[in-house]
Enzyme design. Structure first.
Site, PDB file in Angstrom:
ATOM      1  N   GLU A  72       0.827  -1.197  -0.295  1.00  0.00           N
ATOM      2  CA  GLU A  72      -0.028   0.031  -0.023  1.00  0.00           C
ATOM      3  C   GLU A  72       0.853   1.338  -0.129  1.00  0.00           C
ATOM      4  O   GLU A  72       0.374   2.167  -0.764  1.00  0.00           O
ATOM      5  CB  GLU A  72      -0.946  -0.011   1.181  1.00  0.00           C
ATOM      6  CG  GLU A  72      -2.086   0.966   1.155  1.00  0.00           C
ATOM      7  CD  GLU A  72      -3.045   0.930   2.198  1.00  0.00           C
ATOM      8  OE1 GLU A  72      -3.954   1.614   2.456  1.00  0.00           O
ATOM      9  OE2 GLU A  72      -2.747   0.051   3.362  1.00  0.00           O
ATOM     10  N   GLY A 122      -8.286   4.653   6.820  1.00  0.00           N
ATOM     11  CA  GLY A 122      -9.231   4.503   7.675  1.00  0.00           C
ATOM     12  C   GLY A 122      -8.594   3.681   8.954  1.00  0.00           C
ATOM     13  O   GLY A 122      -8.921   3.789   9.954  1.00  0.00           O
ATOM     14  N   SER A 134      -4.993   2.584   8.748  1.00  0.00           N
ATOM     15  CA  SER A 134      -3.550   2.349   8.741  1.00  0.00           C
ATOM     16  C   SER A 134      -3.069   3.744   8.010  1.00  0.00           C
ATOM     17  O   SER A 134      -3.665   4.381   7.270  1.00  0.00           O
ATOM     18  CB  SER A 134      -3.046   1.370   7.845  1.00  0.00           C
ATOM     19  OG  SER A 134      -3.179   1.310   6.536  1.00  0.00           O
ATOM     20  N   THR A 135      -1.548   4.067   8.430  1.00  0.00           N
ATOM     21  CA  THR A 135      -0.958   5.295   7.694  1.00  0.00           C
ATOM     22  C   THR A 135       0.368   4.850   7.206  1.00  0.00           C
ATOM     23  O   THR A 135       0.982   3.863   7.825  1.00  0.00           O
ATOM     24  CB  THR A 135      -0.788   6.357   8.691  1.00  0.00           C
ATOM     25  OG1 THR A 135      -0.378   7.556   8.174  1.00  0.00           O
ATOM     26  CG2 THR A 135       0.035   5.998   9.932  1.00  0.00           C
TER      27      THR A 135
END
Length: 495
Positions: A165, A204, A206-207
């Site tokens: 991601e 929403g 994870s970062t």
């Protein structure tokens, strides 16, 4: 007289025409490639809070094994993310139907069978897979059943890792900014040979932070090497699960229920019914979960609007006390110093955009971000409703989000007075959304072989110039002879 002129004119025209034809046969030709047709690809970004569908297209030829991809269209799926259908797996598949029907129209019918279709699920499904692998499998099976009913070339539905991601988001940002490759004004693909930008995504659940680094990472798990458009890149990346916007809000609620009777991050004058099940069922709040509690219990919480206590509550989410490496961000995670420019998107953008546009506050330095977050937390519920009447659903949570973004960027990622101004908070680049989906598509185009393009015979530019000049001469000679013939006929008539 006319007969004599025609007797001379016709053989001359035939001779010149034959000469032009002979020259045309003698001129060498070469194979000229026809412009390639477009290929299409569909990516479903199944996030923790919602799903978006992106339709991409690219020419059938490729540049250094990576397609030149652009966003063709997009569609937002109604309802929550597919992970919210854990107790109703068939509903996850049904939720995608409307957008898939749109894709049927957006992609030319003759390309349906050769258009790859992918679904990538992110942190919401990673969390569901941790708590209930069976439910996770059922949801993925449901969406797979729906996706296989369409005439596209379905390539699978899978849960992306946090590393995927982060890296694909970085690829997207730099691709859109033309840091890898761009189409020059002379009609050729060129490599700008300039630095890349870092990418920060706040989703929403994870970062992620990802940026190019010259030095080798002390933790191999945080390093990825990429080959794009003939260039090599060494990239640092890390994804923090449970540090996405929605999960942070749940963790703050759990902290409030442990310590206080009111929520310091909610504005004065605001209250909400909180269902304990919604707070404690997440794996992100498992450490704060009471041993015995009634999942159906509702608690009424009101806001106290206290920026100091809110900051203290948010600080408890981070651990800065231990670092097994030479330098860390937080929670013992290695991170080299941030360098270069950065793009911050998703909830980073929405939070800072609220501070700028609704609160009318500048956010160009660490000091301004702190002041803006504090000013927002001091605002009453009534005042906030006056400022943003159409944003009531998320309005009470902006104080917590702004305080968290402040803590994450300054204390977590170590941005300071010198590096903070290099962050651009953006939602899009041009007409294309910034996120991991485009980078995912760019990577996957490597698996799609280029079309065999048709060839036609073509003539060099210089040869065409000679032929055109020759035909002009023929036409001028013919016109001159016809003019002479007309004058001659007129003179005879006058006599």
């Amino acid at each position: 007289m006319a007969g004599k002129v025609l007797a001379v004119l016709l053989p001359l025209l035939l001779c010149l025409s034959g000469l032009a034809g002979l020259l045309l046969l003698c001129i060498p030709t070469r194979d000229v490639r026809e412009p390639p047709a477009y290929k299409y690809g569909i990516v479903l970004d199944a996030g923790s809070s919602h799903t978006s569908m992106f339709v991409y297209k690219w020419p059938a030829d490729k540049e250094n094994d990576t397609g030149i991809v652009s966003q063709h269209s997009m569609c937002d799926v109604h309802g929550g993310g597919i992970s919210s259908y854990a107790e109703d797996p068939p509903g996850a598949g049904r939720s995608l139907v409307s957008c898939l029907n749109q894709a049927m129209k957006d992609v030319p019918k003759e390309r349906h069978s050769v258009t790859p279709l992918y679904l990538g699920a992110t942190a919401g499904m990673r969390l569901l897979n941790l708590t209930s692998p069976a439910a996770s499998d059922s949801v993925l099976s449901s969406v797979t059943e729906t996706l296989t009913q369409y005439p596209f070339d379905f390539r699978g539905a899978r849960i992306l890792s946090g590393q995927d991601e982060g890296v694909f988001g970085w690829v997207t940002a730099n691709y859109l900014l033309e840091n890898f490759i761009k189409y020059g004004w002379v009609g050729e693909w060129i490599r700008p040979r300039q630095g890349t930008v870092g990418a920060m995504d706040l989703g929403g659940a994870s970062t992620q932070i990802t940026f190019e680094t010259a030095s080798q990472a002390e933790d191999p798990a945080n390093e990825v090497k990429l080959q794009l458009y003939g260039q090599s890149y060494r990239v640092y990346t890390h994804s923090f699960l449970c540090y996405g916007r929605d999960q942070i809000l749940k963790r703050l609620l759990a902290g409030v229920l442990q310590k206080w009777s009111s929520h310091p991050c909610w504005p004065i004058g605001y209250s909400r019914q909180v269902l304990l099940k919604d707070v404690y069922m997440s794996p992100c709040t498992s450490a704060q979960r009471p041993q015995d509690y009634d999942v159906n219990t509702e608690v009424t919480l009101s806001g106290s609007g206290d920026p100091i206590l809110c900051q203290q509550l948010v600080s408890d989410l981070f651990n800065f006390s231990s670092c097994p490496f030479s330098q860390c961000s937080f929670n013992g995670i290695f991170q080299p110093p941030v360098v270069g420019n950065f793009i911050a998107f998703s909830a980073f953008y929405y939070t800072v955009d609220f501070l700028r546009k609704v609160m009318k506050l500048p956010v160009t330095s660490p000091g301004e971000l702190r002041i803006a977050a504090k000013a927002l937390c001091n605002e009453s519920w009534v005042k906030l409703l006056e400022r943003a009447p159409g944003q009531q659903a998320r309005l009470a949570d902006y104080c917590a989000c702004a305080t968290f973004v402040n803590q994450l960027l300054l204390q977590g990622y170590k941005f300071d007075e010198h590096t903070f101004p290099s962050i651009a908070f953006q939602k899009k680049a041009g007409d294309t959304s910034i996120g991991w989906a485009l980078g995912y598509m760019l990577n996957l185009t490597n698996m799609i072989p280029p079309d065999q393009r048709n060839f036609r015979k073509g003539t060099d530019y210089g040869s065409w110039v000679v032929l055109i000049l020759l035909f002009i001469v023929v036409i001028l000679v013919a016109l001159a002879m016809l003019f002479c013939f007309a004058r001659s006929s007129k003179s005879q008539s006058a006599i």
